[in-house]
Design an enzyme around this catalytic site. Structure first.
Site, PDB file in Angstrom:
ATOM      1  N   SER A  82       0.816  -1.212   0.000  1.00  0.00           N
ATOM      2  CA  SER A  82       0.000   0.000   0.000  1.00  0.00           C
ATOM      3  C   SER A  82       0.855   1.270   0.000  1.00  0.00           C
ATOM      4  O   SER A  82       1.647   1.491  -0.903  1.00  0.00           O
ATOM      5  CB  SER A  82      -0.947  -0.038   1.197  1.00  0.00           C
ATOM      6  N   ASP A 326      -3.143   6.371  -3.198  1.00  0.00           N
ATOM      7  CA  ASP A 326      -1.991   5.786  -2.518  1.00  0.00           C
ATOM      8  C   ASP A 326      -1.404   4.690  -3.395  1.00  0.00           C
ATOM      9  O   ASP A 326      -1.853   4.470  -4.524  1.00  0.00           O
ATOM     10  CB  ASP A 326      -2.361   5.279  -1.122  1.00  0.00           C
ATOM     11  N   GLU A 437     -12.453   6.776   6.196  1.00  0.00           N
ATOM     12  CA  GLU A 437     -11.477   7.251   7.162  1.00  0.00           C
ATOM     13  C   GLU A 437     -10.898   8.563   6.642  1.00  0.00           C
ATOM     14  O   GLU A 437     -10.955   8.861   5.442  1.00  0.00           O
ATOM     15  CB  GLU A 437     -10.374   6.207   7.352  1.00  0.00           C
ATOM     16  N   ALA A 438     -10.322   9.350   7.537  1.00  0.00           N
ATOM     17  CA  ALA A 438      -9.768  10.643   7.132  1.00  0.00           C
ATOM     18  C   ALA A 438      -8.709  10.481   6.046  1.00  0.00           C
ATOM     19  O   ALA A 438      -8.524  11.366   5.210  1.00  0.00           O
ATOM     20  CB  ALA A 438      -9.176  11.364   8.340  1.00  0.00           C
ATOM     21  N   ASN A 439      -8.040   9.315   6.005  1.00  0.00           N
ATOM     22  CA  ASN A 439      -6.983   9.094   5.016  1.00  0.00           C
ATOM     23  C   ASN A 439      -7.516   8.855   3.610  1.00  0.00           C
ATOM     24  O   ASN A 439      -6.743   8.686   2.661  1.00  0.00           O
ATOM     25  CB  ASN A 439      -6.083   7.933   5.441  1.00  0.00           C
ATOM     26  N   ARG A 587      -5.840   5.729  23.161  1.00  0.00           N
ATOM     27  CA  ARG A 587      -6.068   4.314  22.836  1.00  0.00           C
ATOM     28  C   ARG A 587      -4.721   3.610  22.753  1.00  0.00           C
ATOM     29  O   ARG A 587      -3.712   4.216  22.346  1.00  0.00           O
ATOM     30  CB  ARG A 587      -6.823   4.146  21.519  1.00  0.00           C
ATOM     31  N   SER A 589      -1.801   1.431  21.263  1.00  0.00           N
ATOM     32  CA  SER A 589      -1.360   1.120  19.905  1.00  0.00           C
ATOM     33  C   SER A 589      -1.586  -0.366  19.617  1.00  0.00           C
ATOM     34  O   SER A 589      -1.486  -1.208  20.509  1.00  0.00           O
ATOM     35  CB  SER A 589       0.123   1.456  19.752  1.00  0.00           C
ATOM     36  N   ARG A 596      -1.629   6.010  22.024  1.00  0.00           N
ATOM     37  CA  ARG A 596      -1.836   7.075  21.045  1.00  0.00           C
ATOM     38  C   ARG A 596      -2.826   8.101  21.593  1.00  0.00           C
ATOM     39  O   ARG A 596      -3.823   7.732  22.238  1.00  0.00           O
ATOM     40  CB  ARG A 596      -2.325   6.505  19.718  1.00  0.00           C
TER      41      ARG A 596
END
Length: 632
Positions: A82, A326, A437-439, A587, A589, A596
């Site tokens: 990816s 990506d 997702e934001a990505n 949260r 990792s 995180r």
């Protein structure tokens, strides 16, 4: 042309399921690397390419076994890492529904990958194909294999194909392909696409060739053209410059553009491919991951194409629309520059970049679909009354997007971080479940109940015509659009190419939608709401398992004193900023002993201060170290 080659190796006797002599030789030739522990997570296996030959061989075997256990339905293996650096590679396994590998098999995949001895690998495969399995499933197995544009991908993918053939699977080798297309081919092969087309509409049909790349391209291009054909206006065709991260998306963007060339007269988008395979280093200073995380324009490595007149050194970004994929083309983000004058691309500062991330993509799609459903509900209130349409986000979604959706009547569910969790939540909670997702990774899922409702509306419209009962033309348009969407949008996984065409179609149809009628360009889309400033950090801890959260990771449950301390920090941040926008969550990792931290506030300064306060809290309560850094 992108070939789809069939390599068929099947057992002559149904009770023989593997060539143990050949497989033993290959397992010994490609042993598990020493001092390396591999685990199958949301992203599959992913690490340095030189550590993966043994795993590819073994996963080919596992895919063959899984296919046989699923009565001969196809399983897919994609060779990609990816958005990772060029020296990495990885494996993603597509399950029989075209989606991600079921959780219960992830542990089996990890166990198989980490076995030291060849005989142990074979013993486990034999156990998975017990006599009971052989008697119940005396069928061939089918494994689809594809790979991205990394130099080492063809060799690794061939090892997976070899492992599958050792277990007498029919191997469908797609060669160079995007991850979502590989998933879609598995989805097609197992007849899910044919089932979808049969239930969606009496009118909207197309020839489906099971498991072919050409079918995928036919499906999304034809669906896009059908969708924009519902517009009441034509106007000029838009142009979009697509940064393909020097990855596998490039040849498919080019192919899609070629297929749409004959439809420019009705406003089909024109796509310009930049950063193709070989133009530069994969994912280096370009691609969706880089643009979204760094909020910088990508580096442009070569000319647009042979027919373009301007070189990248002369290319100006003002007044142009951009998107970045990506490395394996399952993510997409859009962006533009606030600078209108002709400043060369390479000299543009990051401050002028206006990013349209996954949150805003979800908002655009949700507003459009909700608007079309509203038209059907006016004429068919009984049929459409139970339809649930909503958006699934994670705690990382910007709070402004959540508020905007709720203020516009869109239901929002918060799911645990990770594609598998948001996908499942969209499937379980909504008939039309939108997640991004934001990505920029996301899709829209449609339930059978929703598709059946559309079929009932279509039948009712036909009955109304027979009885001379008039229905509005706008209702017919809404029905056709909603029937096309499940075919255009990849129902297996997030897909940057189908998402690109969906966004372009929605923007083309904007004047027909009361909810997005003012959205004349990227600028107005971007301006729907203003993102709250945020900061992400992490704290190294001795044992991340001491931190427990609720199901969607918005609240810390353990240690007990952690959440009250965070709540107090948020209250103080709200007081300091004279605002109620602040929020913060932590949260553990999933990959390292670290916690995180995400903080959001009315200003960047307050977001930074809140994040650093959370760092101190975690250090004190969770036995953390003094080292922390921004999450890039």
């Amino acid at each position: 042309n992108i070939p789809c080659n069939y390599i068929t190796m099947t057992a002559t006797r149904t009770n023989i399921t593997m060539d143990t002599k050949r497989l033993t030789y290959l397992l010994q030739k490609f042993p598990k690397p020493i001092h390396t522990k591999l685990s199958y997570g949301t992203a599959g296996f992913r690490c340095r390419a030189d550590l993966l030959p043994s795993t590819f061989l073994r996963m080919g075997c596992l895919a063959a076994v899984l296919s046989r256990r699923c009565k001969g339905k196809a399983i897919g293996i994609m060779c990609t890492a990816s958005h990772n650096a060029d020296e990495d590679n990885g494996i993603k396994i597509a399950d029989v529904d075209g989606g991600m590998l079921r959780s219960e098999w992830e542990g089996v995949a990890g166990k198989l990958a980490n076995m030291e001895r060849a005989e142990d690998v074979i013993e486990l495969l034999v156990q998975l194909e017990s006599n009971d399995v052989r008697e119940r499933y005396p069928v061939k197995s089918v494994v689809h294999v594809g790979f991205d544009g990394r130099v080492h991908s063809p060799l690794l993918a061939n090892l997976a194909a070899t492992g599958a053939s050792c277990c007498y699977a029919q191997v469908v080798n797609h060669g160079l392909v995007t991850t979502p297309i590989l998933h879609h081919c598995v989805y097609q092969y197992n007849n899910h696409l044919a089932d979808l087309l049969s239930i969606t509409s009496n009118e909207y049909k197309m020839d489906v060739r099971r498991g072919f790349l050409g079918t995928y391209l036919d499906v999304i291009c034809r669906s896009y053209v059908e969708l924009i054909s519902t517009c009441s206006h034509i106007g000029h065709h838009p142009q979009l410059y697509v940064d393909c991260a020097c990855g596998i998306g490039a040849p498919f963007v080019k192919e899609i553009n070629a297929r749409l060339r004959n439809f420019r007269s009705i406003g089909a988008v024109e796509l310009f491919t930049v950063n193709r395979i070989g133009d530069g280093t994969l994912n280096d200073q370009c691609g969706a991951e880089f643009v979204q995380k760094q909020k910088k324009f990508p580096t442009l490595f070569q000319r647009l194409s042979t027919h373009d007149q301007e070189s990248f050194s002369d290319l100006a970004i003002g007044n142009k629309r951009w998107a970045s994929l990506d490395g394996d083309a399952d993510r997409i983000v859009f962006y533009f520059s606030e600078v209108s004058q002709n400043i060369p691309f390479h000299s543009e500062s990051s401050t002028s970049l206006r990013l349209i991330d996954g949150d805003k993509i979800a908002v655009l799609i949700a507003l459009f679909i909700r608007n079309e459903i509203d038209f059907l509900q006016k004429d068919f209130p009984v049929i459409m009354s139970g339809v649930r349409c909503g958006v699934v986000q994670t705690a990382y979604a910007n709070g402004s997007s959540t508020r905007f959706l709720e203020e516009n009547g869109i239901d929002v569910k918060i799911a645990k971080t990770g594609v598998k969790f948001v996908h499942a939540s969209a499937h379980d909670n909504f008939d039309v479940g939108i997640y991004f997702e934001a990505n920029g990774h996301g899709t829209v899922l449609f339930s059978n109940a929703f598709l059946n409702a559309l079929r009932k509306c279509e039948n009712q419209l036909r009955n109304n015509e027979n009885e001379n009962v008039l229905s509005t033309s706008r209702t017919r348009i809404a029905l056709k659009r909603l029937q096309i969407l499940p075919v255009l949008i990849n129902q297996a996984v997030g897909d940057s190419l189908s998402d690109l065409l969906l966004v372009e179609a929605i923007l083309k149809m904007k004047s027909d939608s009361s909810r997005i009628s003012s959205m004349v360009d990227f600028q107005s889309w971007y301006s729907l709401y203003e993102d709250l400033p945020s900061r992400q950090l992490k704290v190294k801890v001795k044992d991340r398992t001491t931190v427990k959260t609720n199901e969607n990771e918005t609240k810390a449950l353990l240690p007990k004193e952690l959440q009250p301390a965070l709540d107090n920090a948020v209250r103080n941040a709200n007081t300091a900023s004279n605002n109620t926008a602040s929020r913060c969550f932590v949260r553990p990792s999933g990959t390292e002993d670290a916690v995180r931290i995400y903080a959001e506030a009315a200003t960047q300064d307050h977001a930074d201060k809140l994040a650093h306060k959370a760092v101190s809290i975690v250090q004190d309560i969770c036995d953390g170290s003094n080292s922390f850094r921004s999450k890039l």
